[in-house]
Scaffold this motif. Structure first.
Motif, mmCIF file in Angstrom:
data_model
loop_
_atom_site.group_PDB
_atom_site.id
_atom_site.type_symbol
_atom_site.label_atom_id
_atom_site.label_comp_id
_atom_site.label_asym_id
_atom_site.label_seq_id
_atom_site.Cartn_x
_atom_site.Cartn_y
_atom_site.Cartn_z
ATOM 1 N N ALA A 184 -31.202 15.344 -28.864
ATOM 2 C CA ALA A 184 -32.471 16.339 -27.960
ATOM 3 C C ALA A 184 -33.269 16.776 -29.228
ATOM 4 O O ALA A 184 -34.720 16.762 -28.674
ATOM 5 C CB ALA A 184 -31.716 17.640 -27.633
ATOM 6 N N GLU A 185 -33.104 17.115 -30.166
ATOM 7 C CA GLU A 185 -33.957 17.535 -31.426
ATOM 8 C C GLU A 185 -34.998 16.373 -31.910
ATOM 9 O O GLU A 185 -36.118 16.495 -32.073
ATOM 10 C CB GLU A 185 -33.212 17.891 -32.719
ATOM 11 C CG GLU A 185 -32.483 19.424 -32.567
ATOM 12 C CD GLU A 185 -31.888 19.604 -33.595
ATOM 13 O OE1 GLU A 185 -31.504 18.907 -34.474
ATOM 14 O OE2 GLU A 185 -31.402 20.850 -33.741
ATOM 15 N N VAL B 98 -31.212 8.449 -18.342
ATOM 16 C CA VAL B 98 -30.935 8.202 -19.693
ATOM 17 C C VAL B 98 -29.675 9.061 -20.007
ATOM 18 O O VAL B 98 -29.435 10.299 -19.707
ATOM 19 C CB VAL B 98 -32.128 8.660 -20.708
ATOM 20 C CG1 VAL B 98 -31.849 8.889 -22.215
ATOM 21 C CG2 VAL B 98 -33.363 8.113 -20.526
ATOM 22 N N GLN B 99 -28.759 8.478 -20.752
ATOM 23 C CA GLN B 99 -27.211 9.109 -20.814
ATOM 24 C C GLN B 99 -26.893 9.135 -22.512
ATOM 25 O O GLN B 99 -26.924 8.220 -23.031
ATOM 26 C CB GLN B 99 -26.140 8.328 -20.104
ATOM 27 C CG GLN B 99 -24.854 8.987 -20.102
ATOM 28 C CD GLN B 99 -23.861 8.420 -19.330
ATOM 29 O OE1 GLN B 99 -23.971 7.183 -18.687
ATOM 30 N NE2 GLN B 99 -22.568 8.693 -19.282
ATOM 31 N N VAL B 100 -26.566 10.542 -22.843
ATOM 32 C CA VAL B 100 -26.367 10.760 -24.011
ATOM 33 C C VAL B 100 -24.644 11.306 -24.168
ATOM 34 O O VAL B 100 -24.562 12.300 -23.517
ATOM 35 C CB VAL B 100 -27.362 11.718 -24.731
ATOM 36 C CG1 VAL B 100 -26.881 11.826 -26.298
ATOM 37 C CG2 VAL B 100 -28.859 11.185 -24.713
ATOM 38 N N ASP B 101 -24.051 10.485 -25.134
ATOM 39 C CA ASP B 101 -22.665 11.052 -25.187
ATOM 40 C C ASP B 101 -22.017 10.648 -26.500
ATOM 41 O O ASP B 101 -22.350 9.375 -27.046
ATOM 42 C CB ASP B 101 -21.869 10.718 -24.040
ATOM 43 C CG ASP B 101 -20.766 11.535 -23.833
ATOM 44 O OD1 ASP B 101 -19.929 11.744 -24.831
ATOM 45 O OD2 ASP B 101 -20.464 12.220 -22.678
ATOM 46 N N ASP C 116 -28.756 25.444 -26.977
ATOM 47 C CA ASP C 116 -30.092 25.938 -27.458
ATOM 48 C C ASP C 116 -30.985 24.576 -27.528
ATOM 49 O O ASP C 116 -32.265 24.697 -27.158
ATOM 50 C CB ASP C 116 -30.235 26.512 -28.956
ATOM 51 C CG ASP C 116 -29.296 27.881 -28.839
ATOM 52 O OD1 ASP C 116 -29.299 28.404 -27.602
ATOM 53 O OD2 ASP C 116 -28.948 28.329 -29.918
ATOM 54 N N GLN C 117 -30.460 23.413 -28.259
ATOM 55 C CA GLN C 117 -31.337 22.063 -28.348
ATOM 56 C C GLN C 117 -31.841 21.785 -26.934
ATOM 57 O O GLN C 117 -32.919 20.837 -26.802
ATOM 58 C CB GLN C 117 -30.619 21.156 -29.125
ATOM 59 C CG GLN C 117 -30.398 21.544 -30.581
ATOM 60 C CD GLN C 117 -28.907 22.237 -30.654
ATOM 61 O OE1 GLN C 117 -28.310 22.676 -29.930
ATOM 62 N NE2 GLN C 117 -28.071 21.651 -31.826
ATOM 63 N N LEU C 118 -31.006 21.800 -25.986
ATOM 64 C CA LEU C 118 -31.136 20.970 -24.645
ATOM 65 C C LEU C 118 -32.453 22.315 -24.105
ATOM 66 O O LEU C 118 -33.032 21.601 -23.103
ATOM 67 C CB LEU C 118 -30.021 21.363 -23.933
ATOM 68 C CG LEU C 118 -28.956 20.343 -24.365
ATOM 69 C CD1 LEU C 118 -27.832 20.030 -23.129
ATOM 70 C CD2 LEU C 118 -29.275 18.793 -24.486
#
Length: 540
Positions: free
Chosen positions: A318-319, A291-294, A216-218
């Motif tokens: 993401a929020e 941009v990489q998020v993990d 949902d956030q994405l």
């Protein structure tokens, strides 16, 4: 009330204390009494497999679909060596499970089946937990379950056979697991990432298996940016129904989607390791800001190093990005206003034409997509045929999709289909397998599915060859006959094992087979006879 019991009873009770109600496995000298106690004393369900490795694969699929720890059990020596490929598959897939493995008696170092089980397990990448003494069993079981959850991989609990009838005081030991959301992105790198995203004219949001919980956030971030959404294979189905979902990113994209990705200027990646198939060996990422998020630091920079790396929770990040875009009053990119989503998601259609005695594989997949139950759990084996299946057969969500290729093996699909079927009662399971994969690992467990009465539909793509090798010989204008096989009738095998079997050699027979699915009872196998010279190439 006394909690004195035998060691094997305490192991069974400890598994039950952790909420385990289903255990897969094969019984042997070092685990049979534990299994008996799990069923008779704890009310658990034991699912006997035909091969030890199958029991691990069943537990892996059960864990994936049910969303909890899978549990399997085998005895010692060759029973554990038979699990090596399956354990490696679980490690590469980051799947939490516990394997309760017997070991030869401590007092019998020259036992025929003795082997250094710790070193064996280490070679697979799985974790190893030794039962230290009979009196520590409750703590050791708890430690194995804890590690499976926090390390997200199989943990093997090693239990010497001569402990089994020792008396112990059972204690309820369940270790708390930290389940709060991961870290929030902050600091200078976050500012840089937001700057890259804000200045992008053609941004794209990519989600992998590590971002499934942040759906949902994405979507909210993509809508705010007016950016299309894509997934890796592991997250297939995550954005189903969204108007700007371009489906799988990378070598499995449609031609139009591949071109769109190539034209984008910023890829914001959540929960994906960006391996070579996703990036097409780096080609799709050239000339773009990444941009990489993990939440896992080791997932970042493995294939290529991003321009901004954030070790943080996908949803919270993401929020946070949306918040700062709003605060800075950054306008939407307008990228999605240019898109024709029907063109972007359309794979080349099948012709329906094939030589006499064969069906066209792409046409068969198109008809199967229309005819298979919509609430299916989809399982795929490895091999030449699977890339077209991944592209053309849809799934309701990522939890309903299992691709057994974390280790690049074939022959693992039917076993995982059994585990998936037991974790999703009331839902049909659809397995796609090649002929080589089914011969390697499917035949021995098809009867297991029959015994369990599973609602299982098996599609075997039979080109009478090891297709990936066959095409390499043809490409070099060499004789491919060494890759070709005269298999028995798979439809006949299915019938002999107690299921339903249907052979398909024409479009008319395909329609008959699809109609038969409406009245199926128990496992059914559809054998698609394919021309080995007319099968789509793997998309790699």
């Amino acid at each position: 009330m006394s909690n004195t019991m035998h060691f094997h009873q305490s192991v069974a009770r400890a598994a039950s204390d952790h909420g385990v109600d289903t255990m897969f496995g094969l019984m042997g000298d070092a685990n049979l009494f534990m299994v008996d106690s799990f069923v008779r004393d704890c009310g658990g369900r034991f699912v006997p497999a035909a091969h030890e490795g199958s029991s691990v694969l069943m537990a892996l699929a059960y864990a994936h679909v049910a969303g909890k720890i899978g549990v399997a059990t085998v005895t010692h020596g060759p029973a554990l060596t038979n699990c090596m490929t399956a354990l490696t598959e679980g490690v590469r897939g980051h799947i939490p499970m516990v394997l309760l493995a017997g070991d030869t008696p401590v007092a019998s170092p020259r036992h025929l089946q003795s082997i250094d089980q710790r070193e064996l397990v280490k070679a697979t990448g799985a974790g190893f937990e030794q039962v230290r003494a009979p009196e520590t069993v409750s703590k050791d079981v708890a430690r194995a379950f804890y590690r499976a959850q926090v390390e997200r991989r199989p943990i093997v609990l090693n239990m010497p056979a001569d402990f089994m009838w020792e008396e112990v005081e059972h204690q309820v030991e369940v270790l708390d697991v930290f389940t709060a959301p991961g870290g929030v992105a902050e600091g200078g790198i976050l500012d840089e990432a937001i700057g890259m995203i804000a200045s992008a004219r053609r941004p794209l949001i990519l989600a992998g298996g590590g971002a499934v919980a942040a759906r949902d956030q994405l979507i909210a971030l993509a809508d705010r940016l007016e950016a299309p959404l894509a997934t890796t294979l592991k997250a297939k189905g995550l954005f189903g129904g969204h108007p700007y979902n371009i489906d799988i990113f990378g070598t499995l994209s449609t031609p139009a989607a591949y071109e769109l990705i190539a034209q984008s200027d910023c890829i914001v990646c959540f929960g994906t390791g960006l391996h070579e198939f996703t990036t097409d060996r780096g080609k799709l990422m050239k000339g773009k800001r990444i941009v990489q998020v993990d939440i896992e630091p080791t997932a970042i920079g493995g294939g290529l190093h991003p321009d901004a790396a954030l070790v943080a929770d996908a949803g919270l990040t993401a929020e946070t990005i949306v918040y700062w875009l709003d605060q800075a009053e950054i306008p939407a990119s307008g990228f999605t206003r240019e898109l024709d989503i029907r063109m972007l998601t359309a794979h080349p259609a099948g012709t329906g034409k094939a030589a006499d005695g064969f069906v066209n594989f792409v046409h068969a997949l198109e008809r199967l997509e229309q005819a298979l139950p919509g609430d299916r759990v989809l399982v795929t084996d490895g091999g030449r045929f699977m890339t077209e299946v991944w592209c053309r057969i849809s799934v309701p969500d990522p939890q309903s999709f299992i691709c057994t290729v974390n280790f690049g093996s074939i022959g693992l699909g039917l076993q995982e289909a059994v585990g998936a079927g037991l974790s999703a009662p009331g839902r049909p399971v659809v397995l796609f397998s090649g002929d080589g994969g089914f011969m390697m690992g499917g035949i021995n467990e098809f009867n297991t599915a029959v015994r369990l009465g599973l609602d299982l539909i098996v599609i075997v793509a039979n080109d009478s060859a090891y297709g990936a090798e066959h095409i390499q010989f043809l490409d070099r204008k060499m004789d491919p006959s060494l890759t070709e096989f005269h298999w028995p009738s798979f439809a006949g095998i299915a019938r002999s094992l107690g299921g339903q079997g249907i052979e398909v050699r024409s479009n008319a027979e395909l329609e008959t087979a699809l109609a038969a699915l409406e009245t199926r009872e128990g496992p059914v196998l559809i054998e698609l006879r394919l021309d080995p010279h007319d099968v789509p190439r793997m998309r790699t």
